[in-house]
Design a protein around this motif. Structure first.
Motif, mmCIF file in Angstrom:
data_model
loop_
_atom_site.group_PDB
_atom_site.id
_atom_site.type_symbol
_atom_site.label_atom_id
_atom_site.label_comp_id
_atom_site.label_asym_id
_atom_site.label_seq_id
_atom_site.Cartn_x
_atom_site.Cartn_y
_atom_site.Cartn_z
ATOM 1 N N ASP A 148 10.417 1.923 1.062
ATOM 2 C CA ASP A 148 10.590 2.699 -0.165
ATOM 3 C C ASP A 148 12.050 3.103 -0.370
ATOM 4 O O ASP A 148 12.579 2.984 -1.455
ATOM 5 C CB ASP A 148 9.682 3.926 -0.121
ATOM 6 N N ARG A 168 2.296 2.793 -7.589
ATOM 7 C CA ARG A 168 1.413 2.809 -6.413
ATOM 8 C C ARG A 168 0.320 1.757 -6.482
ATOM 9 O O ARG A 168 -0.796 1.964 -6.003
ATOM 10 C CB ARG A 168 0.809 4.200 -6.204
ATOM 11 N N ARG A 169 0.650 0.606 -7.081
ATOM 12 C CA ARG A 169 -0.323 -0.490 -7.148
ATOM 13 C C ARG A 169 0.413 -1.807 -7.339
ATOM 14 O O ARG A 169 1.574 -1.837 -7.740
ATOM 15 C CB ARG A 169 -1.330 -0.271 -8.259
ATOM 16 N N ARG A 200 0.896 1.214 1.474
ATOM 17 C CA ARG A 200 0.555 2.618 1.243
ATOM 18 C C ARG A 200 -0.065 3.233 2.499
ATOM 19 O O ARG A 200 -0.851 2.598 3.182
ATOM 20 C CB ARG A 200 -0.444 2.741 0.083
ATOM 21 N N GLY A 235 -2.368 6.664 0.421
ATOM 22 C CA GLY A 235 -2.077 6.589 -1.001
ATOM 23 C C GLY A 235 -0.613 6.699 -1.379
ATOM 24 O O GLY A 235 -0.248 6.513 -2.530
ATOM 25 N N VAL A 236 0.257 6.998 -0.424
ATOM 26 C CA VAL A 236 1.684 7.163 -0.693
ATOM 27 C C VAL A 236 2.432 5.893 -0.282
ATOM 28 O O VAL A 236 2.310 5.441 0.858
ATOM 29 C CB VAL A 236 2.250 8.376 0.079
ATOM 30 N N PRO A 237 3.205 5.300 -1.196
ATOM 31 C CA PRO A 237 3.942 4.078 -0.858
ATOM 32 C C PRO A 237 4.970 4.300 0.248
ATOM 33 O O PRO A 237 5.689 5.303 0.248
ATOM 34 C CB PRO A 237 4.648 3.707 -2.164
ATOM 35 N N THR A 238 5.000 3.364 1.181
ATOM 36 C CA THR A 238 5.988 3.387 2.261
ATOM 37 C C THR A 238 6.916 2.180 2.183
ATOM 38 O O THR A 238 7.859 2.081 2.952
ATOM 39 C CB THR A 238 5.295 3.400 3.639
ATOM 40 N N GLN A 267 -2.680 -6.375 -2.289
ATOM 41 C CA GLN A 267 -2.673 -4.918 -2.163
ATOM 42 C C GLN A 267 -3.460 -4.487 -0.931
ATOM 43 O O GLN A 267 -3.035 -3.604 -0.197
ATOM 44 C CB GLN A 267 -3.239 -4.258 -3.418
ATOM 45 N N ASP A 293 -1.750 -2.551 2.193
ATOM 46 C CA ASP A 293 -2.265 -1.263 2.670
ATOM 47 C C ASP A 293 -2.511 -1.289 4.177
ATOM 48 O O ASP A 293 -2.254 -0.295 4.873
ATOM 49 C CB ASP A 293 -3.538 -0.879 1.936
ATOM 50 N N GLY A 312 0.759 -0.813 5.675
ATOM 51 C CA GLY A 312 1.164 0.584 5.525
ATOM 52 C C GLY A 312 0.543 1.467 6.591
ATOM 53 O O GLY A 312 1.218 2.338 7.161
#
Length: 122
Positions: A23, A48-49, A82, A85-88, A111, A115, A118
């Motif tokens: 990020d 976030r997608r 993510r 739920g938070v993007p990394t 996705q 995830d 993530g």
């Protein structure tokens, strides 16, 4: 994500090139990966997608981005990693002109993979 893992993802999605970015690296992304679009990466992280486009040059979301015109960017698939739920970070893939475009199903499956990365990174 390791280089070997990224290479396997590129093979799975028949992408001619790919990259991963954290990020906090999104703004520096195009310098390290010349010809890529930081704009698409930033949108995937912000929204976030996954972002899917069959031709970024005519897609109203991206056609004004300098990098899209400068590097003739077309089919792109980018999904944020993510954690809760938070993007990394994000996974960024491109296909060449004339090959099969990415689909929404590709976006959904990338996705899911992103995830998993993530979670693994935390």
């Amino acid at each position: 994500m390791t280089t070997a893992e990224l290479e396997e993802i590129q093979k799975l999605y028949a992408a001619y090139r790919g990259a991963t970015v954290t990020d906090n690296e999104a703004a520096e992304f195009t310098r390290e990966f010349a010809g890529a679009s930081a704009h698409l990466v930033e949108q995937a992280i912000r929204d976030r997608r996954a972002v899917v486009t069959t031709n970024a040059e005519v897609d109203p979301r991206f056609r004004e981005a300098v990098s899209v015109a400068q590097y003739d960017i077309r089919a792109v698939l980018c999904a944020p990693d993510r954690w809760q739920g938070v993007p990394t970070g994000a996974v960024y893939l491109e296909r060449t002109i004339g090959t099969q475009p990415f689909t929404d199903e590709d976006g959904s499956s990338l996705q899911d993979l992103a995830d998993l990365f993530g979670v693994a990174e935390m």
